[in-house]
Design an enzyme around this catalytic site. Structure first.
Site, short mmCIF file in Angstrom:
data_model
loop_
_atom_site.label_atom_id
_atom_site.label_comp_id
_atom_site.label_asym_id
_atom_site.label_seq_id
_atom_site.Cartn_x
_atom_site.Cartn_y
_atom_site.Cartn_z
CG HIS A 268 -2.07 0.90 1.25
ND1 HIS A 268 -2.43 1.71 0.21
CD2 HIS A 268 -2.96 1.19 2.23
CE1 HIS A 268 -3.47 2.45 0.55
NE2 HIS A 268 -3.81 2.16 1.78
CG HIS A 307 -4.27 0.77 -8.29
ND1 HIS A 307 -5.60 0.76 -7.97
CD2 HIS A 307 -3.69 1.66 -7.47
CE1 HIS A 307 -5.83 1.63 -7.01
NE2 HIS A 307 -4.69 2.19 -6.67
CG ASP A 363 2.96 4.25 -3.88
OD1 ASP A 363 2.06 3.41 -3.69
OD2 ASP A 363 3.05 5.31 -3.22
C1 SDX Z 1 -1.44 2.20 -3.34
O1 SDX Z 1 -6.21 0.83 -3.24
C2 SDX Z 1 -5.72 2.02 -3.51
O2 SDX Z 1 -6.38 2.91 -3.99
C3 SDX Z 1 -4.25 2.16 -3.10
C4 SDX Z 1 -3.58 3.50 -3.47
C5 SDX Z 1 -4.22 4.67 -2.73
O3 SDX Z 1 -4.11 5.80 -3.22
O4 SDX Z 1 -4.70 4.44 -1.57
O5 SDX Z 1 -3.68 3.73 -4.88
C6 SDX Z 1 -2.10 3.49 -3.08
O6 SDX Z 1 -1.43 1.36 -2.47
C7 SDX Z 1 -0.88 1.93 -4.72
C8 SDX Z 1 -0.35 0.49 -4.84
C9 SDX Z 1 1.09 0.50 -4.27
N1 SDX Z 1 1.61 -0.91 -4.22
C10 SDX Z 1 2.57 -1.35 -5.03
O7 SDX Z 1 3.05 -0.68 -5.95
C11 SDX Z 1 3.05 -2.76 -4.72
C12 SDX Z 1 3.16 -3.56 -6.01
N2 SDX Z 1 1.79 -3.79 -6.54
C13 SDX Z 1 1.16 -5.04 -6.22
O8 SDX Z 1 1.50 -5.60 -4.99
C14 SDX Z 1 -0.30 -5.09 -6.62
O9 SDX Z 1 -0.39 -4.60 -7.90
C15 SDX Z 1 -1.34 -4.40 -5.76
C16 SDX Z 1 -1.24 -4.81 -4.34
C17 SDX Z 1 -1.21 -2.92 -5.87
C18 SDX Z 1 -2.72 -4.81 -6.30
O10 SDX Z 1 -2.81 -6.16 -6.12
P1 SDX Z 1 -4.11 -6.97 -6.55
O11 SDX Z 1 -5.19 -6.09 -7.05
O12 SDX Z 1 -4.45 -7.89 -5.42
O13 SDX Z 1 -3.62 -7.76 -7.78
P2 SDX Z 1 -3.02 -9.19 -7.72
O14 SDX Z 1 -1.96 -9.25 -6.65
O15 SDX Z 1 -4.12 -10.16 -7.67
O16 SDX Z 1 -2.26 -9.24 -9.12
C19 SDX Z 1 -2.90 -9.73 -10.28
C20 SDX Z 1 -1.77 -10.37 -11.05
C21 SDX Z 1 -1.00 -11.41 -10.27
O17 SDX Z 1 -0.40 -12.29 -11.22
P3 SDX Z 1 -1.05 -13.78 -11.44
O18 SDX Z 1 -1.17 -14.40 -10.06
O19 SDX Z 1 -2.39 -13.52 -12.08
O20 SDX Z 1 -0.09 -14.49 -12.34
O21 SDX Z 1 -0.78 -9.36 -11.37
C22 SDX Z 1 0.45 -9.70 -10.72
C23 SDX Z 1 0.13 -10.68 -9.62
O22 SDX Z 1 1.25 -11.49 -9.36
N3 SDX Z 1 0.97 -8.45 -10.18
C24 SDX Z 1 2.23 -8.06 -10.25
C25 SDX Z 1 2.28 -6.80 -9.66
N4 SDX Z 1 1.06 -6.45 -9.24
C26 SDX Z 1 0.25 -7.49 -9.55
N5 SDX Z 1 3.31 -8.69 -10.77
C27 SDX Z 1 4.47 -8.00 -10.68
N6 SDX Z 1 4.60 -6.77 -10.13
C28 SDX Z 1 3.53 -6.15 -9.60
N7 SDX Z 1 3.65 -4.95 -9.08
#
Ligand code: SDX
Length: 440
Positions: A268, A307, A363
């Site tokens: 997050h 996201h 971010d």
């Molecule tokens: C913020 O919710 C909000 O509005 C948050 C925010 C706000 O203003 O409050 O916008 C702020 O928290 C932004 C997000 C910051 N976090 C990161 O940058 C961390 C990296 N991102 C991921 O951890 C992820 O994208 C999330 C947590 C942001 C979202 O995760 P989801 O929606 O649960 O998606 P998921 O984990 O189910 O991913 C779907 C697929 C998966 O692959 P498969 O299992 O289908 O093969 O996408 C992949 C994930 O492995 N994936 C990524 C990835 N993010 C998702 N693979 C590599 N790198 C990534 N960053």
């Protein structure tokens, strides 16, 4: 069959149920009537991480993830970032309308005259190790303010709520700055009421021995824009924490501390600090392909990418990228931007990211900009928490005024044992301890 209804046939009993559809949702409680027999509790929804569950009605922030749209109270984030100050946007989030000049003047006056902290905060701050993470200090100190303002517990009184809201928005920059000054061993700097919200924050962070701190206007404006972009984002993890904890009618200091605790998570708000660590680990542009390979092998995540809602470019990331260039004109270009741009270029062309609709989020570029401004990575999430406090409080105020809301208490799907006979200690069989269990 009436429009805006759903007909559900329960194949277990052959019964058909009709439930109303409103705002693209059905009420989960309307499913409770669907039973397989007289002893059945009734149907529930099962939705880990609330992937498809609306927890509230809100008129504060609107996001269209497919189109990359973000609006506060109907105003596009791009317009607000260009035309407003952060406190003007905080007013909009809180009260639903942009303030008149007179309203804004009063709001700024009220916030400015609540930036001081109780002197005992210094003693509290001294209790932290010099190397304590600023986010830990931020969360703990906000929770501690609950002990300074006992009237904050009168959460059903709108006047008392607004008083704490103004106190919290005014004080979070002071707490953040104190956390930083404690980290670097510098004396604390008192607020300067002649300065704007962001200039005063810079003053409390960076004033040394000069009689009066003068903020660089381009840096102050860039920070104000960053604060606007981070102010609210509908029901994200930390805002959901704010609403869930706030629903128990605890005081807003403890609720904000809980929200900030959620924000600290690396998935997050903690991601901006992780992005810098990632860019440091990559080191140079030519190491980017190897890093991307490891991400695609599932060994690590590309921090600052992806996201839950945005399946397009996060509109905030675009604005931050533009704003970063303005900062670099003053500070000099952060070489890490080149690595970030190469990461983005490759990722946006690569099927792994395209298929998963992974784009840079808020971010991805913010950390590079913060670092260029002179902030250390461990301060980045604190910089996220300062403006998001206004969003958490606006959401909390909406919650407190929502007649539909009550204490949050989700259900569960129970997967444990049925009733068991008690086993006296001399009859018990040792349970195999997991290999990674910390043994004494
Ligand atoms: C913020 O919710 C909000 O509005 C948050 C925010 C706000 O203003 O409050 O916008 C702020 O928290 C932004 C997000 C910051 N976090 C990161 O940058 C961390 C990296 N991102 C991921 O951890 C992820 O994208 C999330 C947590 C942001 C979202 O995760 P989801 O929606 O649960 O998606 P998921 O984990 O189910 O991913 C779907 C697929 C998966 O692959 P498969 O299992 O289908 O093969 O996408 C992949 C994930 O492995 N994936 C990524 C990835 N993010 C998702 N693979 C590599 N790198 C990534 N960053």
């Amino acid at each position: 069959m009436p429009e805006n209804t759903l007909s559900i046939t329960d194949n277990r009993t052959g019964k058909v149920y009709t439930v109303p559809v409103e705002n693209g949702t059905i009420r989960a409680m309307d499913l409770r009537q669907i039973k397989s027999g007289p002893d059945d509790f009734g149907l529930m929804t099962y939705d880990p991480a609330y992937m498809n569950t609306a927890s509230c009605r809100s008129s504060i922030t609107y996001i269209d993830g497919e189109k990359g749209i973000l609006r506060y109270r109907g105003y596009p984030i791009e317009v607000l970032a260009e035309r407003c100050t952060f406190l003007e946007v905080a007013y909009l989030l809180m009260f639903g309308e942009l303030p008149t000049e007179k309203e804004l003047k009063q709001w700024v006056y009220d916030i400015t005259h609540h930036t001081m902290l109780h002197e005992t905060t210094k003693k509290f701050m001294e209790g932290f190790r010099y190397s304590a993470h600023p986010m830990s200090m931020f969360v703990s100190t906000i929770a501690a303010l609950s002990s300074v303002y006992p009237d904050a517990k009168l959460v059903r009184d709108p006047k008392h709520r607004m008083h704490q809201i103004i106190r919290l928005i005014g004080k979070v920059p002071s707490i953040a700055a104190m956390s930083y000054r404690h980290n670097v061993g510098f004396p604390y700097v008192y607020p300067d009421n002649d300065l704007s919200y962001t200039e005063n924050f810079m003053n409390m962070l960076w004033k040394m021995v000069e009689p009066k701190y003068v903020a660089h206007p381009a840096i102050a404006r860039a920070l104000d824009i960053l604060f606007i972009l981070h102010a609210d984002h509908e029901q994200n993890c930390s805002t959901s924490a704010m609403r869930s904890v706030g629903s128990s009618e605890t005081d807003p200091y403890l609720a904000v501390a809980s929200a900030a605790s959620a924000l600290a998570g690396t998935l997050h708000g903690g991601a901006n600090e992780e992005v810098l660590k990632m860019l440091d680990e990559i080191g140079t542009k030519d190491h980017v392909p190897a890093y991307i390979k490891r991400v695609k092998e599932g060994k690590l995540k590309l921090m600052g990418f992806g996201h839950r809602i945005y399946k397009n470019y996060d509109p905030r990331a675009k604005i931050i990228r533009w704003s970063a260039e303005q900062v670099f004109e003053v500070t000099g270009r952060n070489s890490k931007l080149d690595i970030a741009l190469e990461l983005e270029r490759i990722a946006l062309e690569d099927e792994y990211f395209v298929k998963r609709k992974l784009y840079p989020n808020v971010d991805f570029y913010s950390g590079i900009m913060y670092q260029a401004m002179g902030f250390r990575p461990e301060m980045f999430t604190v910089l996220f928490a300062i403006p998001r406090t206004a969003g958490w409080l606006a959401q909390w105020e909406e919650l407190m005024n929502d007649p539909e809301q009550k204490i949050a208490r989700p259900r569960q799907v129970y997967t444990g044992s049925g009733e068991r006979e008690f086993v006296p200690i001399d009859k018990r069989v040792p349970v195999p301890i997991p290999a990674d269990y910390p043994t004494r």
